[in-house]
Design an enzyme around this catalytic site. Structure first.
Site, PDB file in Angstrom:
ATOM      1  CB  SER A 150      -0.869  -0.020   1.268  1.00 30.48           C
ATOM      2  OG  SER A 150      -1.421   1.246   1.506  1.00 30.48           O
ATOM      3  CD  GLU A 194      -2.004   5.281   4.905  1.00 29.84           C
ATOM      4  OE1 GLU A 194      -2.462   6.287   4.323  1.00 29.84           O
ATOM      5  OE2 GLU A 194      -1.523   5.327   6.047  1.00 29.84           O
ATOM      6  CE1 TYR A 240      -3.968  -1.655   5.693  1.00 29.60           C
ATOM      7  CE2 TYR A 240      -2.945   0.391   4.952  1.00 29.60           C
ATOM      8  CZ  TYR A 240      -3.554  -0.819   4.668  1.00 29.60           C
ATOM      9  OH  TYR A 240      -3.748  -1.194   3.359  1.00 29.60           O
TER      10      TYR A 240
HETATM   11  P1  NAP Z   1     -11.417  -4.344   2.112  1.00 30.38           P
HETATM   12  O1  NAP Z   1     -12.580  -4.018   1.226  1.00 30.38           O
HETATM   13  O2  NAP Z   1     -11.338  -3.728   3.453  1.00 30.38           O
HETATM   14  O3  NAP Z   1     -11.359  -5.940   2.251  1.00 30.38           O
HETATM   15  C1  NAP Z   1     -10.571  -6.554   3.232  1.00 30.38           C
HETATM   16  C2  NAP Z   1     -10.778  -8.043   3.145  1.00 30.38           C
HETATM   17  O4  NAP Z   1      -9.947  -8.682   4.137  1.00 30.38           O
HETATM   18  C3  NAP Z   1     -12.227  -8.492   3.429  1.00 30.38           C
HETATM   19  O5  NAP Z   1     -12.571  -9.521   2.532  1.00 30.38           O
HETATM   20  C4  NAP Z   1     -12.137  -9.047   4.843  1.00 30.38           C
HETATM   21  O6  NAP Z   1     -13.077 -10.045   5.143  1.00 30.38           O
HETATM   22  C5  NAP Z   1     -10.729  -9.673   4.798  1.00 30.38           C
HETATM   23  N1  NAP Z   1     -10.218  -9.969   6.128  1.00 30.38           N
HETATM   24  C6  NAP Z   1     -10.165  -9.159   7.205  1.00 30.38           C
HETATM   25  N2  NAP Z   1      -9.667  -9.823   8.263  1.00 30.38           N
HETATM   26  C7  NAP Z   1      -9.415 -11.106   7.840  1.00 30.38           C
HETATM   27  C8  NAP Z   1      -8.914 -12.269   8.468  1.00 30.38           C
HETATM   28  N3  NAP Z   1      -8.583 -12.279   9.762  1.00 30.38           N
HETATM   29  N4  NAP Z   1      -8.795 -13.384   7.738  1.00 30.38           N
HETATM   30  C9  NAP Z   1      -9.151 -13.408   6.426  1.00 30.38           C
HETATM   31  N5  NAP Z   1      -9.629 -12.328   5.764  1.00 30.38           N
HETATM   32  C10 NAP Z   1      -9.761 -11.199   6.481  1.00 30.38           C
HETATM   33  O7  NAP Z   1     -10.048  -4.006   1.363  1.00 30.38           O
HETATM   34  P2  NAP Z   1      -9.782  -3.674  -0.197  1.00 30.38           P
HETATM   35  O8  NAP Z   1      -9.976  -2.224  -0.397  1.00 30.38           O
HETATM   36  O9  NAP Z   1     -10.483  -4.654  -1.040  1.00 30.38           O
HETATM   37  O10 NAP Z   1      -8.207  -3.912  -0.268  1.00 30.38           O
HETATM   38  C11 NAP Z   1      -7.670  -5.206  -0.554  1.00 30.38           C
HETATM   39  C12 NAP Z   1      -6.249  -5.257  -0.033  1.00 30.38           C
HETATM   40  O11 NAP Z   1      -5.474  -4.227  -0.634  1.00 30.38           O
HETATM   41  C13 NAP Z   1      -6.094  -5.055   1.464  1.00 30.38           C
HETATM   42  O12 NAP Z   1      -5.007  -5.844   1.888  1.00 30.38           O
HETATM   43  C14 NAP Z   1      -5.756  -3.583   1.607  1.00 30.38           C
HETATM   44  O13 NAP Z   1      -5.042  -3.361   2.795  1.00 30.38           O
HETATM   45  C15 NAP Z   1      -4.913  -3.391   0.371  1.00 30.38           C
HETATM   46  N6  NAP Z   1      -4.884  -2.047  -0.218  1.00 30.38           N
HETATM   47  C16 NAP Z   1      -6.055  -1.417  -0.504  1.00 30.38           C
HETATM   48  C17 NAP Z   1      -6.012  -0.179  -1.115  1.00 30.38           C
HETATM   49  C18 NAP Z   1      -7.278   0.563  -1.475  1.00 30.38           C
HETATM   50  O14 NAP Z   1      -7.186   1.769  -1.757  1.00 30.38           O
HETATM   51  N7  NAP Z   1      -8.413  -0.099  -1.568  1.00 30.38           N
HETATM   52  C19 NAP Z   1      -4.773   0.399  -1.454  1.00 30.38           C
HETATM   53  C20 NAP Z   1      -3.610  -0.317  -1.167  1.00 30.38           C
HETATM   54  C21 NAP Z   1      -3.672  -1.552  -0.564  1.00 30.38           C
HETATM   55  P3  NAP Z   1     -14.535  -9.692   5.784  1.00 30.38           P
HETATM   56  O15 NAP Z   1     -15.338  -9.154   4.626  1.00 30.38           O
HETATM   57  O16 NAP Z   1     -15.010 -10.991   6.280  1.00 30.38           O
HETATM   58  O17 NAP Z   1     -14.279  -8.652   6.820  1.00 30.38           O
HETATM   59  O1  F7E Z   2      -8.834   8.358   4.099  1.00 26.12           O
HETATM   60  C1  F7E Z   2      -9.142  11.825   5.262  1.00 26.12           C
HETATM   61  C2  F7E Z   2      -8.224  10.893   6.045  1.00 26.12           C
HETATM   62  O2  F7E Z   2      -9.892   6.325   5.058  1.00 26.12           O
HETATM   63  C3  F7E Z   2      -8.320   9.190   3.098  1.00 26.12           C
HETATM   64  C4  F7E Z   2      -7.212   2.291   2.588  1.00 26.12           C
HETATM   65  O3  F7E Z   2      -7.765   1.592   1.504  1.00 26.12           O
HETATM   66  O4  F7E Z   2      -5.994   3.763   1.129  1.00 26.12           O
HETATM   67  C5  F7E Z   2      -6.944   3.733   2.167  1.00 26.12           C
HETATM   68  O5  F7E Z   2      -6.456   4.445   3.308  1.00 26.12           O
HETATM   69  C6  F7E Z   2      -8.011  10.563   3.670  1.00 26.12           C
HETATM   70  C7  F7E Z   2      -7.215  10.554   4.975  1.00 26.12           C
HETATM   71  O6  F7E Z   2      -8.245   6.138   3.122  1.00 26.12           O
HETATM   72  C8  F7E Z   2     -12.425  11.635   6.749  1.00 26.12           C
HETATM   73  O7  F7E Z   2      -7.693  11.555   7.182  1.00 26.12           O
HETATM   74  C9  F7E Z   2     -11.034  13.200   6.189  1.00 26.12           C
HETATM   75  O8  F7E Z   2      -6.233  11.549   4.900  1.00 26.12           O
HETATM   76  O9  F7E Z   2     -10.466   7.023   2.700  1.00 26.12           O
HETATM   77  P1  F7E Z   2      -9.460   6.908   3.758  1.00 26.12           P
HETATM   78  P2  F7E Z   2      -6.712   5.999   3.541  1.00 26.12           P
HETATM   79  O10 F7E Z   2      -6.487   6.266   4.973  1.00 26.12           O
HETATM   80  O11 F7E Z   2      -5.912   6.802   2.565  1.00 26.12           O
HETATM   81  C10 F7E Z   2      -4.716   3.170   1.450  1.00 26.12           C
HETATM   82  C11 F7E Z   2      -3.848   3.256   0.221  1.00 26.12           C
HETATM   83  C12 F7E Z   2      -4.849   1.817   2.015  1.00 26.12           C
HETATM   84  O12 F7E Z   2      -3.989   0.971   1.826  1.00 26.12           O
HETATM   85  C13 F7E Z   2      -5.919   1.611   3.031  1.00 26.12           C
HETATM   86  O13 F7E Z   2      -6.195   0.227   3.195  1.00 26.12           O
HETATM   87  O14 F7E Z   2      -9.261  11.205   3.994  1.00 26.12           O
HETATM   88  N1  F7E Z   2     -10.461  12.009   5.857  1.00 26.12           N
HETATM   89  N2  F7E Z   2     -12.231  13.000   6.754  1.00 26.12           N
HETATM   90  C14 F7E Z   2     -11.311  11.026   6.188  1.00 26.12           C
HETATM   91  N3  F7E Z   2     -11.209   9.695   6.035  1.00 26.12           N
HETATM   92  C15 F7E Z   2     -12.254   8.940   6.476  1.00 26.12           C
HETATM   93  N4  F7E Z   2     -12.194   7.600   6.325  1.00 26.12           N
HETATM   94  N5  F7E Z   2     -13.362   9.494   7.047  1.00 26.12           N
HETATM   95  C16 F7E Z   2     -13.504  10.837   7.220  1.00 26.12           C
HETATM   96  O15 F7E Z   2     -14.511  11.323   7.739  1.00 26.12           O
END
Ligand code: NAP
Ligand code: F7E
Length: 341
Positions: free
Chosen positions: A137, A139, A161
């Site tokens: 990520s 992050e 995270y």
């Molecule tokens: P998400 O919608 O939050 O999905 C997370 C998945 O992980 C869900 O299927 C959840 O299952 C499963 N999970 C949680 N705890 C678990 C456990 N103990 N054992 C097995 N499975 C478990 O995340 P996403 O946005 O699809 O992202 C997919 C991956 O990419 C994640 O690893 C995330 O950290 C990473 N990532 C996401 C982004 C982004 O912007 N979306 C960017 C960079 C990296 P349940 O549904 O049962 O909770």
């Molecule tokens: O926040 C700001 C918050 O929670 C984005 C995950 O998929 O992407 C995701 O992480 C920004 C942050 O995503 C609210 O402070 C303001 O600066 O949508 P987010 P994230 O933290 O960037 C990365 C790449 C991952 O890997 C993660 O799994 O938005 N923000 N106000 C807020 N964010 C939330 N959630 N809620 C608010 O009310």
């Protein structure tokens, strides 16, 4: 469509952890469209998302398992006998990771170790070579040390995270170097879609804008609206995951759009979609939503992925936000029992 064939001449098999998440669903759809047999790990004895999975992805083979239970992962490997493993499972909400730091570490970091060990042991026993994808990520860049961020930018995570993802990232590289495993890590920047969880800011905004426009909600409360993110469309990003595992040599790739936008700009586009030009009367901020340490700005450089396998994002920021607002308008109208505007 003709099936993609694996080593044995049979259709390729993929095992996906995190199959119920946003990316798990898009990736499953992509792999199924290519003729893969898809296996998905489903956690919990009565996971409420099981019904959704059955409805949206009826041909996926569901295997009970949890990233906290390595024996269940080894069992999943034996059942799925995969050619490719996509490790998408994680505790993925950054804000939650401060409140549940141990759980985040165990699942998001420890789960990678258990998955890699399960793949390594399965390879030893079966003699089959498995390709592994780790969901790293942006992050991990946290307090960014270079703009834009590339595969060689120093990592400086700002949340439990982010720290957990750094562990998974380096462990994936370590298994590649130690055991000659085909293990790749995709450093994906934020990617969103109508399937995004409502806890993340883009979906929180698109849902609230839809509800405000339909008269179902008065205001939206946010934290830091000055933060900037490089937001892309999840459908485009799962293509990159797949392409990474089709390369002869495993490697790590940044996947990003190369554009950054603030939460304020997100609000501009989202409210404009429903014809509201001035969103200030509808939006308030609350310091309770600020994070202990913020990632102020992210912007990625995906040149390496473009050069290696021609990946480029297709959906623009504006189209993405409009797609999400229109989807939430349809959902909220349906739930409220009236036709979408
Ligand atoms: P998400 O919608 O939050 O999905 C997370 C998945 O992980 C869900 O299927 C959840 O299952 C499963 N999970 C949680 N705890 C678990 C456990 N103990 N054992 C097995 N499975 C478990 O995340 P996403 O946005 O699809 O992202 C997919 C991956 O990419 C994640 O690893 C995330 O950290 C990473 N990532 C996401 C982004 C982004 O912007 N979306 C960017 C960079 C990296 P349940 O549904 O049962 O909770
Ligand atoms: O926040 C700001 C918050 O929670 C984005 C995950 O998929 O992407 C995701 O992480 C920004 C942050 O995503 C609210 O402070 C303001 O600066 O949508 P987010 P994230 O933290 O960037 C990365 C790449 C991952 O890997 C993660 O799994 O938005 N923000 N106000 C807020 N964010 C939330 N959630 N809620 C608010 O009310």
């Amino acid at each position: 469509m003709a099936s993609v064939l694996g080593e044995s001449g049979a259709p390729k098999r993929a095992l996906i952890t995190g199959i119920t998440g946003q990316d798990g669903i898009y990736l499953s759809e992509l792999l199924l469209s290519k003729g893969y047999e898809v296996y998905g790990l489903l956690r919990g004895q009565n996971n409420p998302k099981a019904a959704m999975l059955e409805e949206v992805l009826p041909s996926v083979h569901v295997i009970a398992g949890d990233l906290l239970d390595m024996s269940s992962l080894m069992r999943a490997m034996t059942i799925a006998q995969p050619d490719e493993v996509y490790n998408l499972g994680a505790v993925s909400f950054v804000a939650y990771s401060w409140q549940n730091a141990r759980l985040t570490t165990d699942v998001t970091a420890g789960g990678v170790l258990s998955m890699l060990e399960s793949v390594r042991l399965y390879q030893e026993v079966s003699g089959k070579r498995v390709r592994f994808y780790q969901a790293s990520s942006s992050e991990m860049f946290g307090k960014v040390q270079h703009v834009p961020q590339t595969e060689s930018t120093l990592l400086w995570p700002r949340s439990p995270y982010g720290v957990a993802k750094v562990y998974g990232h380096y462990l994936t590289i370590n298994y590649r170097e130690s055991y000659d495993m085909h293990a790749s890590s995709g450093i994906l920047f934020n990617h969103e879609s109508p399937r995004r969880g409502v806890e993340f800011v883009t979906r929180k905004v698109s849902r609230a804008v839809a509800r405000i426009s339909l008269g179902l909600q008065d205001t939206l409360t946010l934290g830091n609206i000055d933060a900037e993110r490089d937001w892309g469309f999840a459908g485009d990003y799962v293509e990159a995951m797949y392409l990474m595992l089709q390369q002869d040599v495993a490697d790590d790739y940044v996947i990003a759009t190369g554009e950054t936008h603030s939460i304020s700009e997100l609000l501009d586009v989202a409210f404009a979609t429903v014809g509201i030009d001035d969103w200030k009367p509808y939006v308030q901020t609350d310091t309770a939503l600020l994070r202990p340490a913020e990632v102020d700005q992210l912007i990625g450089d995906a040149t390496k992925a473009r050069n290696a396998f021609g990946w480029e994002p297709k959906v623009s920021f504006k189209d993405l936000v409009e797609m999400m607002v229109h989807n939430d308008l349809a959902l909220q109208s349906r739930d409220a029992g009236h036709a979408a505007p």
